[in-house]
Design a protein around this motif. Structure first.
Motif, PDB file in Angstrom:
ATOM      1  N   ASP A  66       0.849  -1.180   0.000  1.00  0.00           N
ATOM      2  CA  ASP A  66       0.000   0.000   0.000  1.00  0.00           C
ATOM      3  C   ASP A  66       0.886   1.231   0.000  1.00  0.00           C
ATOM      4  O   ASP A  66       1.904   1.279   0.690  1.00  0.00           O
ATOM      5  CB  ASP A  66      -0.894   0.033   1.245  1.00  0.00           C
ATOM      6  CG  ASP A  66      -1.890  -1.101   1.256  1.00  0.00           C
ATOM      7  OD1 ASP A  66      -2.432  -1.419   0.181  1.00  0.00           O
ATOM      8  OD2 ASP A  66      -2.121  -1.660   2.339  1.00  0.00           O
ATOM      9  N   PHE A  67       0.487   2.222  -0.777  1.00  0.00           N
ATOM     10  CA  PHE A  67       1.221   3.467  -0.804  1.00  0.00           C
ATOM     11  C   PHE A  67       0.715   4.365   0.318  1.00  0.00           C
ATOM     12  O   PHE A  67      -0.450   4.322   0.692  1.00  0.00           O
ATOM     13  CB  PHE A  67       1.058   4.165  -2.147  1.00  0.00           C
ATOM     14  CG  PHE A  67       1.640   3.373  -3.292  1.00  0.00           C
ATOM     15  CD1 PHE A  67       2.999   3.162  -3.377  1.00  0.00           C
ATOM     16  CD2 PHE A  67       0.821   2.821  -4.258  1.00  0.00           C
ATOM     17  CE1 PHE A  67       3.545   2.439  -4.417  1.00  0.00           C
ATOM     18  CE2 PHE A  67       1.356   2.092  -5.305  1.00  0.00           C
ATOM     19  CZ  PHE A  67       2.719   1.901  -5.382  1.00  0.00           C
ATOM     20  N   HIS A  68       1.584   5.197   0.843  1.00  0.00           N
ATOM     21  CA  HIS A  68       1.168   6.133   1.884  1.00  0.00           C
ATOM     22  C   HIS A  68       0.506   7.331   1.228  1.00  0.00           C
ATOM     23  O   HIS A  68       0.564   7.530   0.023  1.00  0.00           O
ATOM     24  CB  HIS A  68       2.351   6.558   2.751  1.00  0.00           C
ATOM     25  CG  HIS A  68       3.468   7.175   1.975  1.00  0.00           C
ATOM     26  ND1 HIS A  68       3.416   8.438   1.481  1.00  0.00           N
ATOM     27  CD2 HIS A  68       4.672   6.688   1.596  1.00  0.00           C
ATOM     28  CE1 HIS A  68       4.522   8.721   0.846  1.00  0.00           C
ATOM     29  NE2 HIS A  68       5.315   7.667   0.889  1.00  0.00           N
ATOM     30  N   SER A  69      -0.129   8.154   2.030  1.00  0.00           N
ATOM     31  CA  SER A  69      -0.889   9.276   1.477  1.00  0.00           C
ATOM     32  C   SER A  69      -0.211  10.617   1.736  1.00  0.00           C
ATOM     33  O   SER A  69      -0.877  11.638   1.816  1.00  0.00           O
ATOM     34  CB  SER A  69      -2.289   9.277   2.081  1.00  0.00           C
ATOM     35  OG  SER A  69      -2.200   9.429   3.482  1.00  0.00           O
ATOM     36  N   VAL A  70       1.098  10.642   1.840  1.00  0.00           N
ATOM     37  CA  VAL A  70       1.811  11.891   2.054  1.00  0.00           C
ATOM     38  C   VAL A  70       1.659  12.750   0.811  1.00  0.00           C
ATOM     39  O   VAL A  70       1.850  12.296  -0.306  1.00  0.00           O
ATOM     40  CB  VAL A  70       3.299  11.628   2.344  1.00  0.00           C
ATOM     41  CG1 VAL A  70       4.084  12.929   2.386  1.00  0.00           C
ATOM     42  CG2 VAL A  70       3.449  10.883   3.645  1.00  0.00           C
ATOM     43  N   GLY A  71       1.280  13.995   0.996  1.00  0.00           N
ATOM     44  CA  GLY A  71       1.129  14.921  -0.104  1.00  0.00           C
ATOM     45  C   GLY A  71      -0.287  15.000  -0.643  1.00  0.00           C
ATOM     46  O   GLY A  71      -0.595  15.869  -1.456  1.00  0.00           O
ATOM     47  N   SER A  72      -1.165  14.119  -0.195  1.00  0.00           N
ATOM     48  CA  SER A  72      -2.534  14.191  -0.679  1.00  0.00           C
ATOM     49  C   SER A  72      -3.326  15.155   0.207  1.00  0.00           C
ATOM     50  O   SER A  72      -2.963  15.419   1.352  1.00  0.00           O
ATOM     51  CB  SER A  72      -3.194  12.816  -0.651  1.00  0.00           C
ATOM     52  OG  SER A  72      -3.302  12.349   0.667  1.00  0.00           O
ATOM     53  N   ASN A  73      -4.385  15.677  -0.316  1.00  0.00           N
ATOM     54  CA  ASN A  73      -5.224  16.597   0.439  1.00  0.00           C
ATOM     55  C   ASN A  73      -6.056  15.823   1.460  1.00  0.00           C
ATOM     56  O   ASN A  73      -6.728  14.854   1.109  1.00  0.00           O
ATOM     57  CB  ASN A  73      -6.149  17.372  -0.508  1.00  0.00           C
ATOM     58  CG  ASN A  73      -5.379  18.291  -1.413  1.00  0.00           C
ATOM     59  OD1 ASN A  73      -4.335  18.803  -1.036  1.00  0.00           O
ATOM     60  ND2 ASN A  73      -5.893  18.495  -2.611  1.00  0.00           N
TER      61      ASN A  73
END
Length: 76
Positions: A66-73
């Motif tokens: 799973d990818f992390h959500s760093v940088g997403s709103n």
């Protein structure tokens, strides 16, 4: 597959990529165009890089990573 084993696999492939990049540089300086060792080392580097990218895309598609959500709103 264990999380640390996945990380170890990616790190091992990255080390192999850097190794082949260094080997290409070494052969370029030593051989002075006398052999195809430089081309072979850089070809292996490209194949390893593309293979790693495809393996990560495939693992994400299968749900193994799973990818992390760093940088997403963040949701409001």
């Amino acid at each position: 597959m264990n999380h640390s084993l996945k990380t170890l696999f990616v790190i091992a492939v990255l080390i192999a990529i850097v190794w082949n990049l260094g080997a290409g540089l070494y052969y370029m300086l030593v051989d002075k165009g006398g052999s195809r060792r430089t081309v072979n080392a850089l070809t292996r580097r490209i194949v390893l890089s593309v293979g790693l990218i495809l393996a990560i895309i495939f693992a994400a598609w299968m749900g193994w990573i799973d990818f992390h959500s760093v940088g997403s709103n963040p949701p409001r």
